[in-house]
Design a protein around this motif. Structure first.
Motif, PDB file in Angstrom:
ATOM      1  N   ALA A  86      53.751 -25.134 -29.385  1.00 41.76           N
ATOM      2  CA  ALA A  86      54.847 -25.525 -30.765  1.00 41.76           C
ATOM      3  C   ALA A  86      55.835 -24.331 -30.763  1.00 41.76           C
ATOM      4  O   ALA A  86      57.182 -24.583 -30.728  1.00 41.76           O
ATOM      5  CB  ALA A  86      54.382 -26.000 -32.068  1.00 41.76           C
ATOM      6  N   GLY A  92      58.890 -28.376 -32.578  1.00 40.19           N
ATOM      7  CA  GLY A  92      57.600 -27.441 -33.036  1.00 40.19           C
ATOM      8  C   GLY A  92      57.565 -27.156 -33.749  1.00 40.19           C
ATOM      9  O   GLY A  92      56.413 -27.098 -34.385  1.00 40.19           O
ATOM     10  N   LEU A 131      55.064 -29.244 -35.090  1.00 39.62           N
ATOM     11  CA  LEU A 131      53.603 -29.174 -34.802  1.00 39.62           C
ATOM     12  C   LEU A 131      52.771 -28.042 -35.794  1.00 39.62           C
ATOM     13  O   LEU A 131      51.637 -27.863 -36.368  1.00 39.62           O
ATOM     14  CB  LEU A 131      53.469 -28.804 -33.150  1.00 39.62           C
ATOM     15  CG  LEU A 131      53.474 -29.783 -32.292  1.00 39.62           C
ATOM     16  CD1 LEU A 131      54.022 -29.442 -30.493  1.00 39.62           C
ATOM     17  CD2 LEU A 131      52.322 -30.622 -32.029  1.00 39.62           C
ATOM     18  N   LEU A 132      53.608 -27.115 -35.809  1.00 41.20           N
ATOM     19  CA  LEU A 132      53.341 -25.818 -36.879  1.00 41.20           C
ATOM     20  C   LEU A 132      53.421 -27.016 -37.924  1.00 41.20           C
ATOM     21  O   LEU A 132      51.863 -25.419 -38.781  1.00 41.20           O
ATOM     22  CB  LEU A 132      54.841 -24.548 -36.804  1.00 41.20           C
ATOM     23  CG  LEU A 132      54.551 -23.601 -35.688  1.00 41.20           C
ATOM     24  CD1 LEU A 132      56.112 -22.861 -35.599  1.00 41.20           C
ATOM     25  CD2 LEU A 132      53.444 -23.158 -35.441  1.00 41.20           C
TER      26      LEU A 132
END
Length: 192
Positions: A97, A174, A177-178
């Protein structure tokens, strides 16, 4: 594969995809040219902007310079976060990420810093890479956008009318995903 190598591979592939697609579109499409990829919900539509979302302007030439310099400093912060996450052996999804966010930021910085001095801007037709008469100067390039998903188009309304690029997509993926791995990305300190 080590987490360091996963990060390097992620960054390399993301930057390759981003820059190859931008250079291809810039050297094969005229501004405003559009081709349908899938039905009418996924189009390649070539446009450029000065580096802010949805083409917003930020204080002319000096604002563009400030924005580019700010992004460069932010990228160093993201790189520090990535390196420290690798050293802490953080979850692989978090490493990927952060690497995607880093890649996306770097991809758009490349446009802003260099595209003004390596491309021309013909009034009609396609741009030339490594042109004799570039359109701008260092730190004042325009960001190339081409991905367009008008999921619904009505008479006075288009749902999802943003046009963006690979770098923007990598940043978004990203961040998602974080968000999904937020406990691994932002672990709480255990109380002693």
């Amino acid at each position: 594969m080590s987490k360091r190598n996963i990060a390097i591979l992620t960054i390399f592939l993301a930057l390759l995809i981003d820059q190859a697609s931008k250079i291809y579109v810039k050297t094969h499409f005229s501004i405003g040219e559009e081709v349908t990829v899938f039905s009418n919900w996924f189009l390649l539509h070539f446009t450029e902007n000065n580096g802010m979302a949805w083409g917003f302007e930020f204080g002319g030439k000096s604002g563009k310079l400030f924005l580019t310099i700010f992004r460069i400093f932010a990228v160093f912060g993201i790189l520090y976060w990535l390196i420290s996450s690798i050293k802490k052996n953080t979850h692989t999804a978090v490493i990927i990420a952060i690497a995607l966010v880093f890649s996306g930021a770097v991809g758009n910085i490349i446009d802003s810093v260099f595209y003004g001095v390596i491309f021309d801007a013909p009034a009609y037709g396609v741009a030339t890479l490594f042109a004799e008469n570039p359109y701008g100067e260092l730190m004042h390039g325009r960001v190339v956008d081409m991905l367009y998903f008008p999921i619904y188009e009505g008479e006075n309304f288009t749902f999802f009318n943003a046009i963006f690029n690979g770098a923007d997509s990598f940043i978004t993926i990203g961040v998602i995903l974080l968000f999904l791995f937020n406990k691994q990305a932002f672990p709480k300190e255990t109380e002693k």
